[in-house]
Design an enzyme around this catalytic site. Structure first.
Site, mmCIF file in Angstrom:
data_model
loop_
_atom_site.group_PDB
_atom_site.id
_atom_site.type_symbol
_atom_site.label_atom_id
_atom_site.label_comp_id
_atom_site.label_asym_id
_atom_site.label_seq_id
_atom_site.Cartn_x
_atom_site.Cartn_y
_atom_site.Cartn_z
ATOM 1 N N LYS A 52 4.375 7.168 -0.913
ATOM 2 C CA LYS A 52 5.174 6.898 -2.116
ATOM 3 C C LYS A 52 4.587 7.632 -3.322
ATOM 4 C CE LYS A 52 6.802 2.583 -0.139
ATOM 5 N NZ LYS A 52 6.663 1.120 -0.039
ATOM 6 N N GLN A 96 3.150 -3.613 -2.566
ATOM 7 C CA GLN A 96 3.288 -3.345 -1.134
ATOM 8 C C GLN A 96 3.094 -4.644 -0.336
ATOM 9 O OE1 GLN A 96 4.179 -0.240 0.144
ATOM 10 N NE2 GLN A 96 4.422 -1.359 2.055
ATOM 11 N N ASP A 119 11.946 -2.377 -6.005
ATOM 12 C CA ASP A 119 12.144 -2.712 -4.594
ATOM 13 C C ASP A 119 13.343 -3.640 -4.406
ATOM 14 O OD1 ASP A 119 10.430 -1.372 -2.879
ATOM 15 O OD2 ASP A 119 8.736 -2.692 -3.330
#
Ligand code: NAP
Length: 305
Positions: A52, A96, A119
């Site tokens: 990422k 994450q 997200d």
């Protein structure tokens, strides 16, 4: 069978993001920023975050990586999230998952500013999606819709089946397919006679986390199959069974790295019946990262409107 590769589309999405960022910097002197938060030493999470960050560099997003020790408490992580929420140069925050077991994952997700939740996991964004007014859509299902559209796969009116009901993939995927007028069935570990249900699907999306679980008996002839799974296998017999005549290359990877990646769909069996199939790796995963870049650009744009 047609392979629905993700690389070309992912490159195109990232190029569009890069062009938009160059304009933003030139016209407004603003560069979007993404903060990636990782807790602990999970090797898979480390790879995902690294990919990422690399994508941020490619498209011109300023990125920062907060790697916290395994022993981090919920309170410590909440403190970091609060500071990232408050900073004007941070447009997107990505935590994450999974987090170590002592951390209250729900509290962390709910503490994030929904306007920086690139997200799409915050309840506000989940609710917006359920109401059909999405702002930030989870990256993997959003990327799958892009891939279907890019390849001209019809969604409207089809029987679509999503196997898996996670917050990250299965549920938002079903919402997006419903919004695009598919007739959607969601399956999970308690579904009775899974194969009978999946076999009626024109469009089958699988996100369960079990190597090669979906085989020829689960797939309607000619169906489009989207394999979200990412599983590491290290047994050469399993590699031979899963990849059939394409096993040679995978065995080389296995010899070199000690493992190889396989999805939730049995690739050799699916190739006999499916009309279209996403490869693993090289399919959905590439789009997930590209969509994160797109969401970060969106966050930066919306926050400054
Ligand atoms: P998850 O949170 O582990 O959930 C798995 C889901 O699969 C659950 O809903 C579970 O049902 C269901 N399931 C498990 N075994 C099943 C079975 N035998 N039959 C039917 N349903 C079954 O999964 P996730 O986070 O969505 O991840 C799924 C896979 O996708 C993993 O391999 C993950 O690594 C991969 N993934 C890939 C990407 C990407 O970018 N390519 C992104 C995210 C995830 P219950 O709810 O009943 O337990």
């Amino acid at each position: 069978m047609i392979k629905l590769e993700g690389s070309q589309l992912a490159a195109r999405i990232k190029q569009d993001v890069q062009n938009a960022i160059e304009r933003m910097v030139k016209d407004h002197d603003v560069r979007p920023g993404l903060a990636a938060v990782r807790v602990g030493d999970d090797p898979a999470s480390e790879v995902y975050v690294r990919n990422k960050i690399r994508a941020c560099e490619e498209v011109g997003i300023r990125s920062e990586h907060h790697a916290l020790p395994e022993s981090t408490s919920t309170a410590e992580l909440l403190e970091l999230i609060a500071s990232l929420n408050a900073r004007d140069d941070v447009d997107g925050i990505l935590t994450q998952l999974p987090l170590p077991s002592q951390i209250d994952e729900t509290a962390i997700i709910e503490a994030m500013d929904p306007n920086k939740d690139v997200d799409g996991f915050h309840p506000v964004n989940v609710g917006r999606l359920a109401l059909g007014r999405p702002v930030f859509v989870p990256c993997t299902p959003a990327g799958i819709i892009e891939l279907l559209d890019y390849n001209g796969v019809e969604i409207r009116g089809t029987n679509a089946c999503v196997v898996g009901r996670s917050q990250i993939v299965g549920r938002p995927m079903a919402q997006l397919l419903l919004q695009r007028d598919a007739t959607v069935t969601i399956c999970h570990s308690r579904t009775r006679d899974l194969a009978a249900v999946t076999r009626s699907a024109d469009l089958l999306v699988v996100a369960i986390g079990r190597a090669g679980f979906i085989g020829r008996d689960h797939i309607k002839p000619g169906a489009t199959v989207i394999d979200v799974g990412m599983n590491r296998i290290s047994d050469s017999e399993e590699v031979r069974d899963l990849f059939g005549h394409e096993a040679g290359k995978r065995l080389e990877v296995l010899a070199k790295r000690g493992s190889t990646l396989v999805g939730d769909v049995h690739p050799a069996q699916a190739a006999e019946v499916a009309g279209k199939l996403t490869p693993v790796p090289g399919g959905v995963g590439l789009l997930t990262v590209a969509m994160l870049m797109k969401n970060t650009l969106k966050a930066a744009t919306l926050r400054r409107q």
